[in-house]
Design a protein around this motif. Structure first.
Motif, PDB file in Angstrom:
ATOM      1  N   SER A  43       0.895  -1.088   0.022  1.00 36.22           N
ATOM      2  CA  SER A  43      -0.101  -0.023  -0.052  1.00 36.22           C
ATOM      3  C   SER A  43       0.663   1.364   0.105  1.00 36.22           C
ATOM      4  O   SER A  43       2.061   1.248   0.113  1.00 36.22           O
ATOM      5  CB  SER A  43      -0.843  -0.028   1.272  1.00 36.22           C
ATOM      6  OG  SER A  43      -0.426  -0.783   2.250  1.00 36.22           O
ATOM      7  N   GLU A  44       0.116   2.492  -0.066  1.00 42.95           N
ATOM      8  CA  GLU A  44       0.689   3.689   0.022  1.00 42.95           C
ATOM      9  C   GLU A  44      -0.336   4.888   0.180  1.00 42.95           C
ATOM     10  O   GLU A  44      -1.395   4.579  -0.051  1.00 42.95           O
ATOM     11  CB  GLU A  44       1.274   4.069  -1.286  1.00 42.95           C
ATOM     12  CG  GLU A  44       2.256   2.875  -1.588  1.00 42.95           C
ATOM     13  CD  GLU A  44       2.711   3.108  -3.159  1.00 42.95           C
ATOM     14  OE1 GLU A  44       2.189   3.750  -3.862  1.00 42.95           O
ATOM     15  OE2 GLU A  44       3.853   2.456  -3.278  1.00 42.95           O
ATOM     16  N   LYS A  45       0.141   6.237   0.399  1.00 43.72           N
ATOM     17  CA  LYS A  45      -0.678   7.294   0.731  1.00 43.72           C
ATOM     18  C   LYS A  45      -0.455   8.641   0.041  1.00 43.72           C
ATOM     19  O   LYS A  45       0.738   8.936  -0.238  1.00 43.72           O
ATOM     20  CB  LYS A  45      -1.131   7.235   2.002  1.00 43.72           C
ATOM     21  CG  LYS A  45      -1.585   6.333   2.593  1.00 43.72           C
ATOM     22  CD  LYS A  45      -1.913   6.220   4.288  1.00 43.72           C
ATOM     23  CE  LYS A  45      -2.440   5.034   4.844  1.00 43.72           C
ATOM     24  NZ  LYS A  45      -2.641   5.040   6.033  1.00 43.72           N
ATOM     25  N   MET A  66      -1.079   8.450  -0.168  1.00 43.02           N
ATOM     26  CA  MET A  66      -0.294   7.982   0.810  1.00 43.02           C
ATOM     27  C   MET A  66       0.898   7.475  -0.030  1.00 43.02           C
ATOM     28  O   MET A  66       0.435   6.734  -0.939  1.00 43.02           O
ATOM     29  CB  MET A  66      -0.949   7.004   1.358  1.00 43.02           C
ATOM     30  CG  MET A  66      -2.268   7.771   2.437  1.00 43.02           C
ATOM     31  SD  MET A  66      -3.063   6.588   3.307  1.00 43.02           S
ATOM     32  CE  MET A  66      -3.125   7.149   5.001  1.00 43.02           C
ATOM     33  N   TYR A  68       4.137   4.580  -0.250  1.00 39.74           N
ATOM     34  CA  TYR A  68       4.739   3.786   0.409  1.00 39.74           C
ATOM     35  C   TYR A  68       6.204   3.863  -0.173  1.00 39.74           C
ATOM     36  O   TYR A  68       6.690   4.303  -1.201  1.00 39.74           O
ATOM     37  CB  TYR A  68       4.665   2.132   0.005  1.00 39.74           C
ATOM     38  CG  TYR A  68       3.181   1.595   0.826  1.00 39.74           C
ATOM     39  CD1 TYR A  68       3.549   0.781   1.912  1.00 39.74           C
ATOM     40  CD2 TYR A  68       1.860   2.180   0.203  1.00 39.74           C
ATOM     41  CE1 TYR A  68       2.405   0.407   2.609  1.00 39.74           C
ATOM     42  CE2 TYR A  68       1.033   1.725   1.162  1.00 39.74           C
ATOM     43  CZ  TYR A  68       1.114   0.831   2.184  1.00 39.74           C
ATOM     44  OH  TYR A  68       0.224   0.564   2.924  1.00 39.74           O
ATOM     45  N   ASP A 173       0.679   1.373   9.691  1.00 47.44           N
ATOM     46  CA  ASP A 173       0.141   0.832   8.577  1.00 47.44           C
ATOM     47  C   ASP A 173       0.173  -1.057   8.683  1.00 47.44           C
ATOM     48  O   ASP A 173       1.263  -1.316   8.795  1.00 47.44           O
ATOM     49  CB  ASP A 173       0.561   1.303   7.261  1.00 47.44           C
ATOM     50  CG  ASP A 173      -0.093   0.453   6.130  1.00 47.44           C
ATOM     51  OD1 ASP A 173      -1.308   0.904   5.837  1.00 47.44           O
ATOM     52  OD2 ASP A 173       0.354  -0.461   5.520  1.00 47.44           O
ATOM     53  N   SER A 207      -3.733   2.712   9.484  1.00 47.66           N
ATOM     54  CA  SER A 207      -4.455   2.264   8.110  1.00 47.66           C
ATOM     55  C   SER A 207      -4.145   0.867   7.727  1.00 47.66           C
ATOM     56  O   SER A 207      -3.311   0.203   8.440  1.00 47.66           O
ATOM     57  CB  SER A 207      -3.589   3.152   6.942  1.00 47.66           C
ATOM     58  OG  SER A 207      -2.216   2.680   7.044  1.00 47.66           O
ATOM     59  N   ASN A 239      -6.176   1.292   2.588  1.00 46.50           N
ATOM     60  CA  ASN A 239      -5.411   1.382   1.187  1.00 46.50           C
ATOM     61  C   ASN A 239      -5.647   0.222   0.327  1.00 46.50           C
ATOM     62  O   ASN A 239      -5.165  -1.110   0.575  1.00 46.50           O
ATOM     63  CB  ASN A 239      -3.938   1.543   1.661  1.00 46.50           C
ATOM     64  CG  ASN A 239      -3.684   2.655   2.498  1.00 46.50           C
ATOM     65  OD1 ASN A 239      -4.369   3.726   2.265  1.00 46.50           O
ATOM     66  ND2 ASN A 239      -3.123   2.425   3.322  1.00 46.50           N
ATOM     67  N   VAL A 284      -9.020   4.481   0.005  1.00 46.76           N
ATOM     68  CA  VAL A 284      -7.916   5.101  -0.583  1.00 46.76           C
ATOM     69  C   VAL A 284      -7.385   4.230  -1.648  1.00 46.76           C
ATOM     70  O   VAL A 284      -7.246   3.067  -1.675  1.00 46.76           O
ATOM     71  CB  VAL A 284      -6.660   5.291   0.503  1.00 46.76           C
ATOM     72  CG1 VAL A 284      -5.573   5.966  -0.502  1.00 46.76           C
ATOM     73  CG2 VAL A 284      -7.093   6.196   1.390  1.00 46.76           C
ATOM     74  N   GLY A 286      -5.378   2.556  -4.581  1.00 44.48           N
ATOM     75  CA  GLY A 286      -4.034   2.464  -4.880  1.00 44.48           C
ATOM     76  C   GLY A 286      -3.654   2.210  -6.423  1.00 44.48           C
ATOM     77  O   GLY A 286      -4.597   1.910  -7.108  1.00 44.48           O
ATOM     78  N   MET A 350      -3.249   6.066  -2.980  1.00 41.12           N
ATOM     79  CA  MET A 350      -2.145   5.384  -2.455  1.00 41.12           C
ATOM     80  C   MET A 350      -1.196   5.016  -3.644  1.00 41.12           C
ATOM     81  O   MET A 350      -1.633   4.668  -4.577  1.00 41.12           O
ATOM     82  CB  MET A 350      -2.712   4.209  -1.560  1.00 41.12           C
ATOM     83  CG  MET A 350      -1.603   3.408  -1.236  1.00 41.12           C
ATOM     84  SD  MET A 350      -1.291   1.952  -2.328  1.00 41.12           S
ATOM     85  CE  MET A 350      -2.233   0.617  -1.866  1.00 41.12           C
TER      86      MET A 350
END
Length: 391
Positions: A43-45, A66, A68, A173, A207, A239, A284, A286, A350
């Motif tokens: 994941s990410e943000k 977000m 990562y 996370d 998250s 995410n 969110v 991705g 994300m």
């Protein structure tokens, strides 16, 4: 509120938002080639737009971006102004709940990430889990054992809280890939609830990264991954790993993350959250910042590497390099996906992963940020026009 006061208020707001997006340093991958053990199911943000209270309106839309980043990437090459959150990846759970890092360099990079992020008002979360484990094989059996036992589950919670407080992090996370039974889902929910209670006591965020739940080939729900709806009440952001579709059915790199796949995923999670009375602004979407080769024996490469191979590549979704065709998301697709998330009231975007972005005008992070910024500006203008009409 008078017109003059309202005008002054919006001038202040505009100055704040513009300052938040200042900076044009670029995201760049540490290396063009990604290691063979690379696994993008993570994941990410992304970017925040806080707005002061306005008459008859608490705030305008707040969206996150977000991103990562992996623990071996140079923290100095991450474009923090485009991100609301950096998710530092990964800490690894042991069966007894102890937390493992990938050597001292990982802790050093974590501290440097925090230092640089704080200069840009970007939050830093620590991701625990991921696909591969530091001790070999998948992380799943380690994580599963750690959260199945009450003692080891509490140990893991305490270990995470100690790192959060010691390293001045903004939260955690969870990347448990993936709960494969009702019992897995129940234990994950119990772990999330316990961890969230501890984090909220310190005003920290939580998250969770989740599987897309949609098959890229059939478009149907994949029921092999199980989540309890109640669990999502105990997290701030969800995410959605809306990529890695190339592994559904026979390997097909073109199924990495095409736009129709994202549409199906957004539809599934929107329905799931609506049916269970959950707020969709936790969701969110991705997106991948890497390219998948048609030959699975070859390594994926970063979006940055794709751009270096041709000035015409940023707006494409596939390109052939040295005889190998790679599939990815170009600027237009990333823009459409960001708009798709906004149209469905998602909380933001994300990225897996921020270290793979291109520089300058071709930055995908820049594309996402600009779409989100334009959305806020449109919302402000509509609000301004509405209040002008009422006066």
């Amino acid at each position: 509120m008078t017109k003059r006061n309202l005008l002054l208020l919006f001038a202040a707001v505009f100055t704040f938002v513009a300052g938040f997006y200042a900076g044009t340093s670029y995201l760049a991958a540490k290396a063009d080639k990604i290691k063979l053990d690379f696994h993008p199911i993570r994941s990410e943000k992304m970017v925040n737009f806080p707005i002061k209270e306005v008459e008859d309106r608490k705030e305008f839309s707040t969206k996150v971006v977000m991103g990562y980043i992996q623990d071996h990437h140079d923290p100095g090459k991450i474009n923090y102004p485009y991100l609301s959150h950096v998710i530092f990846s990964f800490a690894h759970p042991a069966e007894n709940g102890k937390l493992l890092f990938n050597g001292e360099h990982a802790r050093t990079n974590l501290r440097e990430t925090v230092r640089l992020a704080q200069k840009n008002d970007t939050k830093v979360l620590l991701a625990v889990g991921g696909w591969f484990h530091i001790r070999g094989g998948e992380t799943y059996p380690y994580f599963q054992e750690a959260i199945y036992n009450a003692d080891s589950r509490t140990t893991l919670v305490n270990e995470l809280m100690e790192v959060v407080m010691d390293e001045h992090l903004d939260g955690v996370d969870i990347d448990f890939e993936h709960p494969r039974s009702e019992k897995d889902a129940e234990h994950l929910a119990a772990f999330i609830k316990e961890l969230n209670a501890m984090l909220k006591a310190q005003n920290k965020e939580l998250s969770i990264a989740v599987y897309s739940k949609v098959d890229s080939v059939t478009g149907q729900e994949n029921k092999s991954v199980v989540f309890l709806p109640s669990m999502f009440k105990d997290v701030d952001y969800v995410n959605i790993m809306a990529y890695d579709g190339q592994w559904d059915g026979g390997y097909n790199a073109a199924n990495l993350s095409p736009f129709p796949f994202a549409e199906n995923i957004v539809g599934y999670w929107s329905r799931f959250f609506n049916e269970n009375g959950l707020p969709k602004d936790k969701l969110v979407l991705g997106v991948p910042f890497y390219a998948q080769p048609e030959d699975p024996a070859e390594a994926p490469i970063s979006f940055s590497a794709i751009i270096k191979k041709g000035a015409e590549n940023p707006d494409k979704d596939a390109v052939t390099i040295d005889g190998m065709t790679y599939h990815y998301n170009g600027k237009s697709t990333i823009q459409r996906k960001t708009e798709l998330a906004l149209q469905n009231d998602f909380g933001g975007m994300m990225i897996w992963e921020a270290g793979h972005d291109a520089e300058g005008a071709h930055s995908l992070g820049k594309v996402i940020s600009e779409v989100l910024k334009e959305s806020v500006e449109r919302e402000k203008q509509l609000f301004w026009a509405k209040n002008n009409d009422e006066e």
